[in-house]
Motif scaffolding. Structure first.
Motif, PDB file in Angstrom:
ATOM      1  N   ASN A  38      -3.097   9.762 -10.457  1.00 41.83           N
ATOM      2  CA  ASN A  38      -3.520   8.447  -9.951  1.00 41.83           C
ATOM      3  C   ASN A  38      -2.326   7.643  -9.435  1.00 41.83           C
ATOM      4  OD1 ASN A  38      -6.303   8.615 -10.351  1.00 41.83           O
ATOM      5  ND2 ASN A  38      -6.080   8.221 -12.530  1.00 41.83           N
ATOM      6  N   THR A  39      -1.172   7.771 -10.099  1.00 40.51           N
ATOM      7  CA  THR A  39       0.034   7.080  -9.632  1.00 40.51           C
ATOM      8  C   THR A  39       0.461   7.639  -8.283  1.00 40.51           C
ATOM      9  OG1 THR A  39       0.718   6.697 -11.916  1.00 40.51           O
ATOM     10  CG2 THR A  39       2.401   6.476 -10.223  1.00 40.51           C
ATOM     11  N   VAL A  40       0.342   8.971  -8.092  1.00 42.15           N
ATOM     12  CA  VAL A  40       0.657   9.574  -6.796  1.00 42.15           C
ATOM     13  C   VAL A  40      -0.257   8.995  -5.708  1.00 42.15           C
ATOM     14  CG1 VAL A  40       0.691  11.722  -5.485  1.00 42.15           C
ATOM     15  CG2 VAL A  40       1.537  11.681  -7.824  1.00 42.15           C
ATOM     16  N   LYS A  41      -1.538   8.870  -6.036  1.00 41.37           N
ATOM     17  CA  LYS A  41      -2.490   8.313  -5.062  1.00 41.37           C
ATOM     18  C   LYS A  41      -2.124   6.882  -4.684  1.00 41.37           C
ATOM     19  CE  LYS A  41      -6.424  11.098  -6.657  1.00 41.37           C
ATOM     20  NZ  LYS A  41      -7.770  11.040  -7.281  1.00 41.37           N
ATOM     21  N   VAL A  42      -1.703   6.104  -5.670  1.00 42.63           N
ATOM     22  CA  VAL A  42      -1.310   4.706  -5.393  1.00 42.63           C
ATOM     23  C   VAL A  42      -0.114   4.687  -4.447  1.00 42.63           C
ATOM     24  CG1 VAL A  42      -0.354   2.633  -6.423  1.00 42.63           C
ATOM     25  CG2 VAL A  42      -2.249   3.791  -7.531  1.00 42.63           C
ATOM     26  N   ALA A  45      -1.101   5.691  -0.863  1.00 44.80           N
ATOM     27  CA  ALA A  45      -1.815   4.622  -0.150  1.00 44.80           C
ATOM     28  C   ALA A  45      -0.828   3.626   0.452  1.00 44.80           C
ATOM     29  CB  ALA A  45      -2.781   3.927  -1.099  1.00 44.80           C
ATOM     30  N   LYS A  46       0.203   3.259  -0.318  1.00 44.90           N
ATOM     31  CA  LYS A  46       1.200   2.313   0.194  1.00 44.90           C
ATOM     32  C   LYS A  46       2.058   2.949   1.290  1.00 44.90           C
ATOM     33  CE  LYS A  46       1.494  -0.549  -3.952  1.00 44.90           C
ATOM     34  NZ  LYS A  46       2.356  -1.090  -5.020  1.00 44.90           N
ATOM     35  N   ILE A  47       2.412   4.235   1.125  1.00 51.17           N
ATOM     36  CA  ILE A  47       3.221   4.921   2.143  1.00 51.17           C
ATOM     37  C   ILE A  47       2.471   4.963   3.468  1.00 51.17           C
ATOM     38  CG2 ILE A  47       4.185   7.158   2.790  1.00 51.17           C
ATOM     39  CD1 ILE A  47       4.763   7.621  -0.183  1.00 51.17           C
ATOM     40  N   PHE A  48       1.200   5.325   3.432  1.00 48.31           N
ATOM     41  CA  PHE A  48       0.393   5.416   4.657  1.00 48.31           C
ATOM     42  C   PHE A  48       0.322   4.058   5.351  1.00 48.31           C
ATOM     43  CE2 PHE A  48      -0.009   9.486   3.618  1.00 48.31           C
ATOM     44  CZ  PHE A  48      -1.234  10.133   3.600  1.00 48.31           C
ATOM     45  N   ILE A  51       3.977   3.248   6.999  1.00 45.00           N
ATOM     46  CA  ILE A  51       4.356   4.013   8.192  1.00 45.00           C
ATOM     47  C   ILE A  51       3.201   4.124   9.187  1.00 45.00           C
ATOM     48  CG2 ILE A  51       6.044   5.309   6.850  1.00 45.00           C
ATOM     49  CD1 ILE A  51       4.177   7.672   6.838  1.00 45.00           C
ATOM     50  N   ASN A  52       2.076   3.453   8.859  1.00 45.53           N
ATOM     51  CA  ASN A  52       0.938   3.337   9.774  1.00 45.53           C
ATOM     52  C   ASN A  52       0.384   4.710  10.172  1.00 45.53           C
ATOM     53  OD1 ASN A  52      -1.025   2.058  11.271  1.00 45.53           O
ATOM     54  ND2 ASN A  52       0.262   1.842  13.099  1.00 45.53           N
ATOM     55  N   VAL A  53       0.075   5.527   9.149  1.00 44.52           N
ATOM     56  CA  VAL A  53      -0.581   6.803   9.380  1.00 44.52           C
ATOM     57  C   VAL A  53      -1.836   6.869   8.519  1.00 44.52           C
ATOM     58  CG1 VAL A  53       1.601   7.967   9.919  1.00 44.52           C
ATOM     59  CG2 VAL A  53       0.719   8.014   7.576  1.00 44.52           C
ATOM     60  N   SER A  54      -2.687   7.854   8.824  1.00 40.80           N
ATOM     61  CA  SER A  54      -3.948   7.951   8.082  1.00 40.80           C
ATOM     62  C   SER A  54      -4.186   9.334   7.499  1.00 40.80           C
ATOM     63  CB  SER A  54      -5.121   7.587   8.997  1.00 40.80           C
ATOM     64  OG  SER A  54      -5.153   8.443  10.117  1.00 40.80           O
ATOM     65  N   SER A  55      -3.218  10.239   7.622  1.00 41.57           N
ATOM     66  CA  SER A  55      -3.417  11.578   7.071  1.00 41.57           C
ATOM     67  C   SER A  55      -2.088  12.153   6.628  1.00 41.57           C
ATOM     68  CB  SER A  55      -4.057  12.506   8.119  1.00 41.57           C
ATOM     69  OG  SER A  55      -3.153  12.781   9.168  1.00 41.57           O
ATOM     70  N   ARG A  56      -2.164  13.215   5.823  1.00 38.21           N
ATOM     71  CA  ARG A  56      -0.945  13.883   5.347  1.00 38.21           C
ATOM     72  C   ARG A  56      -0.211  14.561   6.496  1.00 38.21           C
ATOM     73  NH1 ARG A  56      -1.971  14.314  -0.467  1.00 38.21           N
ATOM     74  NH2 ARG A  56      -0.222  15.732  -0.793  1.00 38.21           N
ATOM     75  N   THR A  57      -0.963  15.052   7.507  1.00 37.39           N
ATOM     76  CA  THR A  57      -0.334  15.680   8.666  1.00 37.39           C
ATOM     77  C   THR A  57       0.513  14.676   9.436  1.00 37.39           C
ATOM     78  OG1 THR A  57      -2.174  17.252   8.833  1.00 37.39           O
ATOM     79  CG2 THR A  57      -0.779  16.984  10.760  1.00 37.39           C
ATOM     80  N   GLU A  58      -0.066  13.483   9.684  1.00 35.65           N
ATOM     81  CA  GLU A  58       0.689  12.446  10.384  1.00 35.65           C
ATOM     82  C   GLU A  58       1.909  12.009   9.580  1.00 35.65           C
ATOM     83  OE1 GLU A  58      -3.130  10.433  12.715  1.00 35.65           O
ATOM     84  OE2 GLU A  58      -2.059   9.322  11.190  1.00 35.65           O
ATOM     85  N   GLY A 233      -8.088  -0.638  -4.736  1.00 40.81           N
ATOM     86  CA  GLY A 233      -7.593   0.597  -4.180  1.00 40.81           C
ATOM     87  C   GLY A 233      -6.204   1.009  -4.583  1.00 40.81           C
ATOM     88  N   ALA A 234      -5.342   0.083  -5.078  1.00 35.36           N
ATOM     89  CA  ALA A 234      -3.961   0.480  -5.345  1.00 35.36           C
ATOM     90  C   ALA A 234      -3.405  -0.124  -6.627  1.00 35.36           C
ATOM     91  CB  ALA A 234      -3.080   0.084  -4.163  1.00 35.36           C
TER      92      ALA A 234
END
Length: 447
Positions: A38-42, A45-48, A51-58, A233-234
């Motif tokens: 859950n901490t990884v998910k938090v 969410a902040k990293i995305f 850096i204004n991305v919406s996926s792990r690929t981006e 969400g975070a």
């Protein structure tokens, strides 16, 4: 508008971004950094957002473009260096040896030659069939009606919740089960419902003021106390909210504790306890706080290092067992909290084998046992004999993740969750875990 866009990434966020760019899953990142999923998910969410991305690929492309990770080197085709000629191997078929086969006999010739073997075989089959039917060999045991009932498909589906959701807080009060908060397809919710066990019906209650997920609920003095893990969400919810079933209203109190990354919540003898986990100098710190239900002020009473804060609290005699994860090794660990012994908190190892067998389980009390429930199995641990059992409870068990589980009156209840198809569920199931067998007294007297 994204307020976090173009905000510099912290060292922890850069570390997680590099691991994402290397193809690590959330679970692998949690194991490597000694933090919870859950901490990884938090953090993600902040990293995305930053850096204004919406996926792990981006996110991976961003990490390569900004030289947070090295760009992968091109490989030569088929693994052959450019300056080396391809090698051609000549395959020579092996020598084939042709053997002369013996002439095949017809059925009539076989019967004429081996009529005696056929007769012995038929007599043996006839004798074995009669012996099996008479019970002379492999006698059939007398069916035990109690064991037969326990081996049946005992999972029973109950009336569903009004809305599909997962990760709810669940508590029992006055023979009713309260299901609070959680996540739906639309996001985190404060939806509160109560299930009447006697009538198999649901009633809608006032929503919890602060929507939360991964929350814990305890009952003290006829009131339900809810401490949440995540909101919006975070962030970790820094508020405790109390529901009064008699007046059907909510009260809110702030949790004035800083730097909460993970939170464990339980009660003991009319006192409330919060287990708070955070990271300082790359070391995991677990601090235990207590408060009365009247003052609602938190006092630190004990601290342990290198221990995760995501724990399940179960009672064992006059003590509380906190079942969690060892921070530096991400191995199962259990702590014993003894309020009667100066609030001592120490690590014990008597649950190691149980936790190693019951992977990714939630833990709860039922009678004198500790029940571990995963997405597809149920385990029972007896602290007195230090034994583990796994019966037919998983037979026909609904496979769900992140459901709301609670044990009550010798039964386990499973509320909602996420199915194998990643869809939220509103279903409710129950199964009997313990059985009580009554044997009448037999008295004799003189005539």
């Amino acid at each position: 508008m994204n307020d976090l866009e173009n905000t510099p990434l912290s060292e922890r966020e850069l570390e997680i971004l590099r691991l994402v760019a290397h193809g690590k899953s959330n679970k692998e990142i949690a194991l490597e950094l000694y933090i919870s999923i859950n901490t990884v998910k938090v953090h993600l969410a902040k990293i995305f957002q930053k850096i204004n991305v919406s996926s792990r690929t981006e996110a991976t492309l961003y990490a390569i473009e900004h030289e947070h990770v090295a760009s992968p080197k091109p490989a030569y085709g088929n693994g052959v260096p450019q300056n080396q000629e391809p090698r051609v191997e000549l395959l020579v078929p092996p020598t084939v040896t042709v053997e002369k086969t013996a002439p095949r006999l017809t059925i009539k010739q076989l019967l004429h030659r081996y009529w005696w073997a056929l007769g012995i075989g038929l007599l043996s089959i006839l004798f074995f069939s009669i012996a099996w039917a008479k019970g002379w060999i492999f006698p059939q045991p007398t069916p035990d009606p109690i064991l037969a009932a326990m081996s049946q498909e005992r999972w029973k589906e109950l009336a569903p919740m009004s809305e599909a959701r997962a990760n709810m807080a669940v508590a029992v009060y006055d023979n009713k089960i309260y299901v609070i908060g959680g996540e739906t397809e639309e996001g985190i919710t404060g939806l509160t419902e109560v299930y009447d066990i006697a009538t198999d019906t649901w009633s809608r209650l006032p929503d919890k003021p602060t929507p939360v997920t991964d929350a814990k609920a305890v009952v003290v003095g006829g009131k339900i106390y809810v401490a949440g893990r995540r909101k919006n969400g975070a962030d970790v919810a820094s508020v405790m909210e109390i529901y009064n079933p008699s007046s059907q209203n909510w009260l809110s109190f702030p949790i004035n504790i800083e730097d909460i990354e993970d939170l464990t919540f339980f009660s003991h003898e009319n006192l409330l306890y919060l287990g708070v986990s955070n990271t300082s100098n790359n070391q995991r710190i677990f601090s235990l706080y207590s408060s009365s239900t009247t003052e609602m002020t938190w006092k630190k009473i004990s601290t342990l290092y290198n221990v995760s804060g995501e724990c399940y609290a179960v009672k064992s005699g006059n003590s509380i067992l906190l079942i969690g994860i060892k921070g530096s090794e991400m191995k199962p660990i259990s702590m014993v909290f003894s309020p009667s012994n100066d609030n001592s908190l120490s690590i014990v190892d008597n649950l190691n084998s149980f936790q190693s067998k019951c992977v990714d389980c939630s833990y709860m009390n039922l009678a004198d046992y500790i029940i571990g429930v995963s997405s597809s199995n149920i385990f029972m641990f007896d602290p007195l004999s230090n034994s583990i059992s796994q019966n037919t409870w998983q037979h026909n068990m609904p496979v769900v993740f992140n459901s709301g589980s609670i044990a009550f009156q010798n039964k386990l209840y499973e509320f909602g969750g996420i199915g194998a198809d990643n869809a939220f569920r509103s279903t409710v199931f129950t199964v009997s875990i313990l059985y009580t067998i009554s044997i009448p007294f037999i008295t004799t007297g003189n005539k």
